[in-house]
Design a protein around this motif. Structure first.
Motif, PDB file in Angstrom:
ATOM      1  N   VAL A  46     -19.735   0.017  -3.236  1.00 45.50           N
ATOM      2  CA  VAL A  46     -20.310   1.295  -2.795  1.00 45.50           C
ATOM      3  C   VAL A  46     -20.439   1.377  -1.272  1.00 45.50           C
ATOM      4  N   SER A  47     -20.436   0.242  -0.587  1.00 40.45           N
ATOM      5  CA  SER A  47     -20.518   0.285   0.877  1.00 40.45           C
ATOM      6  C   SER A  47     -19.140   0.357   1.529  1.00 40.45           C
ATOM      7  N   THR A  48     -18.097   0.070   0.759  1.00 40.56           N
ATOM      8  CA  THR A  48     -16.742   0.023   1.316  1.00 40.56           C
ATOM      9  C   THR A  48     -15.875   1.208   0.895  1.00 40.56           C
ATOM     10  N   CYS A  49     -15.858   1.497  -0.382  1.00 37.70           N
ATOM     11  CA  CYS A  49     -14.899   2.480  -0.907  1.00 37.70           C
ATOM     12  C   CYS A  49     -15.027   3.888  -0.325  1.00 37.70           C
ATOM     13  N   PRO A  50     -16.231   4.455  -0.225  1.00 38.53           N
ATOM     14  CA  PRO A  50     -16.317   5.812   0.313  1.00 38.53           C
ATOM     15  C   PRO A  50     -15.752   5.939   1.730  1.00 38.53           C
ATOM     16  N   GLY A  51     -15.912   4.907   2.524  1.00 41.28           N
ATOM     17  CA  GLY A  51     -15.408   4.953   3.891  1.00 41.28           C
ATOM     18  C   GLY A  51     -13.899   4.851   3.996  1.00 41.28           C
ATOM     19  N   LEU A  52     -13.236   4.451   2.921  1.00 40.88           N
ATOM     20  CA  LEU A  52     -11.782   4.286   2.941  1.00 40.88           C
ATOM     21  C   LEU A  52     -11.045   5.512   2.416  1.00 40.88           C
ATOM     22  N   ARG A  53     -11.746   6.445   1.808  1.00 40.07           N
ATOM     23  CA  ARG A  53     -11.083   7.611   1.214  1.00 40.07           C
ATOM     24  C   ARG A  53     -10.258   8.376   2.249  1.00 40.07           C
TER      25      ARG A  53
ATOM     26  N   GLY B 102      -4.588   7.922  -2.681  1.00 42.63           N
ATOM     27  CA  GLY B 102      -4.156   6.568  -3.012  1.00 42.63           C
ATOM     28  C   GLY B 102      -5.269   5.710  -3.569  1.00 42.63           C
ATOM     29  N   SER B 103      -5.121   4.390  -3.381  1.00 44.91           N
ATOM     30  CA  SER B 103      -6.115   3.429  -3.876  1.00 44.91           C
ATOM     31  C   SER B 103      -6.486   2.453  -2.764  1.00 44.91           C
ATOM     32  N   PRO B 104      -6.992   2.951  -1.645  1.00 47.40           N
ATOM     33  CA  PRO B 104      -7.272   2.059  -0.510  1.00 47.40           C
ATOM     34  C   PRO B 104      -8.339   1.024  -0.787  1.00 47.40           C
ATOM     35  N   CYS B 105      -9.296   1.320  -1.673  1.00 46.14           N
ATOM     36  CA  CYS B 105     -10.339   0.342  -1.955  1.00 46.14           C
ATOM     37  C   CYS B 105      -9.800  -0.806  -2.814  1.00 46.14           C
TER      38      CYS B 105
ATOM     39  N   CYS C  30     -14.342  14.236  -8.088  1.00 44.66           N
ATOM     40  CA  CYS C  30     -15.412  15.043  -7.488  1.00 44.66           C
ATOM     41  C   CYS C  30     -15.803  14.383  -6.161  1.00 44.66           C
ATOM     42  N   PRO C  31     -14.917  14.432  -5.162  1.00 43.12           N
ATOM     43  CA  PRO C  31     -15.169  13.728  -3.899  1.00 43.12           C
ATOM     44  C   PRO C  31     -16.435  14.158  -3.182  1.00 43.12           C
ATOM     45  N   ASP C  32     -16.943  15.357  -3.482  1.00 41.38           N
ATOM     46  CA  ASP C  32     -18.193  15.789  -2.867  1.00 41.38           C
ATOM     47  C   ASP C  32     -19.390  15.035  -3.431  1.00 41.38           C
ATOM     48  N   VAL C  33     -19.220  14.466  -4.615  1.00 38.61           N
ATOM     49  CA  VAL C  33     -20.285  13.698  -5.268  1.00 38.61           C
ATOM     50  C   VAL C  33     -19.973  12.203  -5.261  1.00 38.61           C
ATOM     51  N   LEU C  34     -18.731  11.886  -5.600  1.00 38.86           N
ATOM     52  CA  LEU C  34     -18.271  10.500  -5.676  1.00 38.86           C
ATOM     53  C   LEU C  34     -17.071  10.352  -4.739  1.00 38.86           C
ATOM     54  N   PRO C  35     -17.317  10.052  -3.465  1.00 41.17           N
ATOM     55  CA  PRO C  35     -16.263  10.113  -2.443  1.00 41.17           C
ATOM     56  C   PRO C  35     -15.345   8.898  -2.402  1.00 41.17           C
ATOM     57  N   PHE C  36     -14.782   8.551  -3.543  1.00 45.15           N
ATOM     58  CA  PHE C  36     -13.761   7.511  -3.621  1.00 45.15           C
ATOM     59  C   PHE C  36     -12.393   8.191  -3.540  1.00 45.15           C
ATOM     60  N   ALA C  37     -11.378   7.467  -3.078  1.00 46.34           N
ATOM     61  CA  ALA C  37     -10.019   7.998  -3.105  1.00 46.34           C
ATOM     62  C   ALA C  37      -9.610   8.225  -4.564  1.00 46.34           C
ATOM     63  N   ASP C  38      -8.737   9.204  -4.786  1.00 47.63           N
ATOM     64  CA  ASP C  38      -8.380   9.581  -6.156  1.00 47.63           C
ATOM     65  C   ASP C  38      -7.920   8.382  -6.991  1.00 47.63           C
ATOM     66  N   GLY C  39      -7.066   7.547  -6.411  1.00 47.86           N
ATOM     67  CA  GLY C  39      -6.547   6.398  -7.153  1.00 47.86           C
ATOM     68  C   GLY C  39      -7.590   5.340  -7.435  1.00 47.86           C
ATOM     69  N   ASP C  40      -8.665   5.333  -6.660  1.00 48.56           N
ATOM     70  CA  ASP C  40      -9.712   4.327  -6.854  1.00 48.56           C
ATOM     71  C   ASP C  40     -10.671   4.674  -7.984  1.00 48.56           C
ATOM     72  N   TYR C  41     -10.587   5.909  -8.504  1.00 52.31           N
ATOM     73  CA  TYR C  41     -11.414   6.261  -9.662  1.00 52.31           C
ATOM     74  C   TYR C  41     -11.018   5.388 -10.856  1.00 52.31           C
ATOM     75  N   ALA C  42      -9.728   5.292 -11.102  1.00 54.23           N
ATOM     76  CA  ALA C  42      -9.247   4.467 -12.220  1.00 54.23           C
ATOM     77  C   ALA C  42      -9.584   3.006 -11.985  1.00 54.23           C
ATOM     78  N   TRP C  43      -9.468   2.572 -10.733  1.00 56.64           N
ATOM     79  CA  TRP C  43      -9.797   1.176 -10.409  1.00 56.64           C
ATOM     80  C   TRP C  43     -11.280   0.900 -10.640  1.00 56.64           C
ATOM     81  N   LEU C  44     -12.153   1.820 -10.233  1.00 51.12           N
ATOM     82  CA  LEU C  44     -13.587   1.654 -10.442  1.00 51.12           C
ATOM     83  C   LEU C  44     -13.912   1.575 -11.929  1.00 51.12           C
ATOM     84  N   ASN C  45     -13.274   2.418 -12.725  1.00 53.78           N
ATOM     85  CA  ASN C  45     -13.473   2.343 -14.171  1.00 53.78           C
ATOM     86  C   ASN C  45     -13.047   0.989 -14.716  1.00 53.78           C
TER      87      ASN C  45
END
Length: 291
Positions: free
Chosen positions: A131-138, A144-147, A201-216
């Motif tokens: 949570v401290s790294t991924c939002p800053g990489l979006r 993509g999946s920068p995180c 929902c980047p306004d709520v969960l500001p991860f890069a699109d590809g990192d949503y699947a990775w987080l899951n």
């Protein structure tokens, strides 16, 4: 006269059965329940916060409290604490505001008959690092999946490697619980989903699109590590909250979310943590497992 006596006898018997049933339902089924865990158990910022110590972020509306009320527990002890990992089961934990949470396993008794354990996400800094790294990489690669790339070294996902070790730690914690409370029913409560199965929902969960699947996938691996620890232990039960929380992720609309997004609200919930509705939802899942 005979009919009158018969009627009186029937009514008296019915009254006795009703009184007995009422007394049985009022009697606590669980004599001593102990809740162990991290912030996904304690519920930081969810009103009303306890002060013993304040830095643990322990809410009176967290899932252990809701579960205790539903089960009419005789004696309830909640020692969960935000930031805890498996080492804090046997070691004191320093928390904000100069507080200390004693080793959580110290709350167990020989007579404890129910234990819930929600731990593992903080081991090796997994949750905090994400949570401290991924939002800053979006911004560097929004689609993509920068995180995921950040946490991959020489083709190895370092987060998943850490989760394997976490499972071993949880197994050791379970052995320690059984030693202290051999008659207790022990439930290992998994982590609910943060990201949706599809959509963003980047306004709520500001991860890069590809990192949503990775987080899951990270959450699935964490929950699998917990379930594997339970299977290896052989004397505990794993409670899946990831599956039941589908549709209640941080992106869910209309009050359906169980998880808060990026915006910390000291009167509602911590960022990326369960909301009051999430605690109620998890409590319902755990209650079903208990019953």
């Amino acid at each position: 006269m005979r009919n009158t006596r018969l009627l009186i006898a029937v009514v008296s018997a019915a009254m006795l059965l009703t009184t007995t049933a009422t007394a049985a339902s009022a009697a606590p089924r669980i004599h001593h329940y102990v809740a162990l865990g991290d912030s996904y158990t304690s519920g930081p910022f969810i009103p009303v916060q306890q002060t013993d110590p304040l830095g643990c972020g322990r809410s009176t509306a967290n899932y252990p409290s809701v579960l205790s009320d539903a089960l009419n527990v005789g004696d309830f002890t909640d020692v969960s604490c935000g930031g805890a990992d498996t080492t804090n089961m046997t070691r004191p934990q320093q928390v904000p505001f100069n507080g200390t949470n004693p080793p959580q396993l110290g709350a167990l008794r020989i007579t404890t008959d129910l234990v819930t354990l929600g731990i593992g996400g903080n081991d090796f800094g997994v949750f905090g690092s994400i949570v401290s790294t991924c939002p800053g990489l979006r911004a560097s690669d929004p689609t993509g999946s920068p995180c995921e790339e950040h946490f991959t070294t020489n083709g190895v996902d370092t987060i998943q490697t850490a989760l394997t070790k976490t499972g071993e730690r949880v197994e050791a914690v379970l052995a320690a619980i059984h030693e202290r409370s051999p008659a207790a029913r022990v439930l290992v409560v998994g982590y609910p989903r943060i990201a949706p199965d599809s959509g963003y929902c980047p306004d709520v969960l500001p991860f890069a699109d590809g990192d949503y699947a990775w987080l899951n996938n990270v959450e699935r691996e964490l929950n699998q590590a917990l379930e594997d620890a339970v299977d290896a232990d052989g004397n505990a039960t794993f409670v899946d909250t990831f599956g039941p929380s589908r549709g209640h992720d941080a992106c869910a609309r209309g009050g359906s979310a169980w998880i808060n997004g990026k915006d910390q609200n000291v009167f509602v919930a911590a960022a990326y943590h369960p909301l009051k509705a999430g605690m109620a939802g998890v409590a319902a899942v755990v209650l079903k497992s208990v019953r």
